[in-house]
Design an enzyme around this catalytic site. Structure first.
Site, PDB file in Angstrom:
ATOM      1  N   HIS A 100      34.548 -15.516  18.489  1.00 60.10           N
ATOM      2  CA  HIS A 100      35.087 -14.593  17.482  1.00 60.10           C
ATOM      3  C   HIS A 100      34.640 -13.151  17.777  1.00 60.10           C
ATOM      4  O   HIS A 100      34.590 -12.317  16.882  1.00 60.10           O
ATOM      5  CB  HIS A 100      34.600 -14.920  16.053  1.00 60.10           C
ATOM      6  CG  HIS A 100      35.056 -16.236  15.512  1.00 60.10           C
ATOM      7  ND1 HIS A 100      34.234 -17.051  14.773  1.00 60.10           N
ATOM      8  CD2 HIS A 100      36.251 -16.855  15.572  1.00 60.10           C
ATOM      9  CE1 HIS A 100      34.886 -18.136  14.406  1.00 60.10           C
ATOM     10  NE2 HIS A 100      36.124 -18.041  14.884  1.00 60.10           N
ATOM     11  N   ARG A 143      44.501 -13.166  24.690  1.00 58.09           N
ATOM     12  CA  ARG A 143      43.210 -13.609  24.150  1.00 58.09           C
ATOM     13  C   ARG A 143      42.672 -14.724  25.057  1.00 58.09           C
ATOM     14  O   ARG A 143      43.348 -15.734  25.272  1.00 58.09           O
ATOM     15  CB  ARG A 143      43.404 -14.154  22.735  1.00 58.09           C
ATOM     16  CG  ARG A 143      42.118 -14.671  22.173  1.00 58.09           C
ATOM     17  CD  ARG A 143      42.348 -15.369  20.870  1.00 58.09           C
ATOM     18  NE  ARG A 143      41.078 -15.847  20.352  1.00 58.09           N
ATOM     19  CZ  ARG A 143      40.937 -16.960  19.675  1.00 58.09           C
ATOM     20  NH1 ARG A 143      41.979 -17.722  19.426  1.00 58.09           N
ATOM     21  NH2 ARG A 143      39.769 -17.318  19.229  1.00 58.09           N
ATOM     22  N   ASN A 177      48.337 -15.364  22.334  1.00 48.47           N
ATOM     23  CA  ASN A 177      47.189 -16.255  22.107  1.00 48.47           C
ATOM     24  C   ASN A 177      47.673 -17.674  22.397  1.00 48.47           C
ATOM     25  O   ASN A 177      48.388 -18.280  21.603  1.00 48.47           O
ATOM     26  CB  ASN A 177      46.730 -16.111  20.651  1.00 48.47           C
ATOM     27  CG  ASN A 177      45.509 -16.959  20.357  1.00 48.47           C
ATOM     28  OD1 ASN A 177      45.067 -17.747  21.193  1.00 48.47           O
ATOM     29  ND2 ASN A 177      44.968 -16.802  19.166  1.00 48.47           N
ATOM     30  N   ARG A 201      34.206 -28.471  11.502  1.00 46.88           N
ATOM     31  CA  ARG A 201      33.077 -28.588  12.445  1.00 46.88           C
ATOM     32  C   ARG A 201      31.754 -28.673  11.694  1.00 46.88           C
ATOM     33  O   ARG A 201      31.560 -27.978  10.700  1.00 46.88           O
ATOM     34  CB  ARG A 201      33.030 -27.378  13.381  1.00 46.88           C
ATOM     35  CG  ARG A 201      34.210 -27.276  14.319  1.00 46.88           C
ATOM     36  CD  ARG A 201      33.954 -26.207  15.366  1.00 46.88           C
ATOM     37  NE  ARG A 201      35.178 -25.855  16.058  1.00 46.88           N
ATOM     38  CZ  ARG A 201      35.706 -24.635  16.076  1.00 46.88           C
ATOM     39  NH1 ARG A 201      35.108 -23.639  15.446  1.00 46.88           N
ATOM     40  NH2 ARG A 201      36.824 -24.404  16.724  1.00 46.88           N
ATOM     41  N   GLU A 253      42.448  -9.460  14.703  1.00 51.35           N
ATOM     42  CA  GLU A 253      42.146  -9.699  16.117  1.00 51.35           C
ATOM     43  C   GLU A 253      43.293  -9.260  17.029  1.00 51.35           C
ATOM     44  O   GLU A 253      43.056  -8.754  18.119  1.00 51.35           O
ATOM     45  CB  GLU A 253      41.813 -11.190  16.328  1.00 51.35           C
ATOM     46  CG  GLU A 253      40.437 -11.524  15.762  1.00 51.35           C
ATOM     47  CD  GLU A 253      40.158 -13.009  15.640  1.00 51.35           C
ATOM     48  OE1 GLU A 253      40.716 -13.629  14.719  1.00 51.35           O
ATOM     49  OE2 GLU A 253      39.394 -13.546  16.447  1.00 51.35           O
TER      50      GLU A 253
END
Ligand code: AMP
Length: 402
Positions: A180, A91, A7, A241, A385
């Protein structure tokens, strides 16, 4: 087969080596400050201690070299040589409309991912650098791209279009994509598995609540809506965010504070969310929970505003699917923070949700937190993940070899 999951960020590279047969993590680690002074690799073999080594990493190729060096090290390594790494799973943040599923990486795929750079200018170029670095260090090892956006490509047009002139969608592909996806796919599959049902037969709402956060609606085994949009800024209030805003706010703040639109967006990404709402106290829910308990009003308001937004999205997705059978919580906050789950579930009385408060206190485990007579099942399902990427990589490499 041992699968290396990568990743890659603009100055970091996270990795896990996973034995695909046992699905155990053999080792994991992180390269930080790539291309910056003070770069370091932190490596941890399964059952061993974390070891951080400061080494110069001027670029990602050098970082991949150190990852391989650590994985094959006689002391902290877990394999003898590179030959014991059968495949690499990457990823990739944005697959645009080009990728509705994972793919084996070849030159054509690389070109198509590059064409999505425009949609994720901070992430996709870094992901590509990771792929190219691995190609250099491990030529001939098959590599697979797993996209954050792919699971959401089944959304119908009415869910992914913005109310903007249609030509912006046609010309620039401005639409909602969602992120996601690997987690929403993994968790919704796991929900069905745990209940001994087919995913096609149940309506599921997945709440991925971490520092970044999103909700998805899964019906007939497919994603029909999700809260993030063209970028991960839309939807829920997150750690830093803002989530959904009146777009006119951007120019309003720009004018008041003498900032460019880009600078305001940067504030929306990095200084907003519960961090901003709490007056800059923290983006970490543990800090906010403690502060709220000690009477900090802004921390309490941040948590209340955050949970209200999650509850509103759940309500929207109940409407979108004409019902819901299971609501699943996952990611850092969703898995660990019982207070956050409780605050959200307080809004769900209309769904006949009743929570077993004792079960809800258990942290980070697969567990049903609703009572047996609750009309809607509420579960905690830890996401993974990296494992999902390793599974996808194995599936595609096996397909290629057939
Ligand atoms: P993630 O982005 O999925 O890693 O989630 C990060 C968030 O999870 C942070 O805001 C943490 O506050 C929260 N988190 C992680 N571990 C715990 C914990 N043990 N208790 C409460 N919150 C936690």
């Amino acid at each position: 087969m041992n699968i290396l999951v990568i990743n890659c960020g603009s100055s970091s590279l996270k990795y896990q080596l996973i034995d695909s047969e046992s699905e155990k993590v053999l080792a994991k680690g992180l390269c930080e400050r790539i291309g910056i002074d003070g770069s370091a690799i932190t490596h941890q073999p399964a059952g061993g201690d974390k070891v951080t080594t400061e080494v110069p990493m001027p670029d990602h190729t050098e970082a991949v070299k150190y990852v391989i060096e650590k994985l094959t090290d006689p002391e902290v390594g877990v394999v003898k040589s590179l030959d014991e790494i059968g495949a690499v799973g990457h990823r990739i943040v944005h697959g645009g409309e080009k990728f509705a599923s994972s793919v084996v990486i070849d030159d054509e795929v690389l070109k198509a991912v590059e064409e999505c750079n425009d949609l994720a200018p901070l992430h996709n170029p870094a992901n590509l650098i990771g792929i190219n670095s691995c190609k250099k260090i491990m030529p001939g090892v098959p590599m697979v791209a797993v996209f954050d956006t792919a699971f959401h490509q089944t959304m119908p047009k009415k869910a992914y279009l913005y109310g903007l002139p249609y030509e912006y969608y046609e010309n620039y592909k401005i639409r909602r994509y969602g992120f996601h996806g690997t987690s929403h796919d993994f968790v919704s599959n796991r929900v069905a598995e745990i209940l001994g049902k087919k995913r096609e037969d149940i309506k599921i709402i997945v709440c991925h609540l971490g520092n970044g956060a999103s909700v998805s609606a899964v019906k007939n085994g497919q994603c029909v809506d999700t809260s993030m949009g063209l970028t991960p800024l839309e939807g829920l209030i997150m750690g830093t965010r803002s989530g959904d805003l009146d777009p006119a706010i951007i120019s309003f703040i720009a004018q008041k504070e003498n900032l460019s639109a880009e600078e305001v967006i940067n504030i929306c990404n990095k200084k907003s969310g519960v961090l901003g709402l709490s007056g800059g106290l923290s983006s970490d829910f543990r800090d906010l929970g403690n502060a709220a308990e000690e009477g900090n009003e802004k921390a309490r308001t941040a948590l209340e505003t955050w949970s209200y937004r999650v509850a509103k999205y759940i309500g929207a997705y109940v409407a979108a699917m004409n019902g819901v059978d299971v609501i699943a919580f996952t990611a850092g906050v969703g898995e660990n923070n019982f207070m956050a789950r409780e605050m959200i579930c307080e809004y769900l009385g209309y769904l006949g949700v009743t929570i077993d408060k004792e079960a809800n206190k258990i942290r980070g485990e697969e567990i049903t937190i609703s009572t047996p007579d609750s009309k809607t099942t509420v579960m905690v399902v830890p996401t993974n993940e990296e494992l999902a990427i390793a599974r996808e990589t194995l599936r595609l490499v096996n397909c290629e070899n057939k």
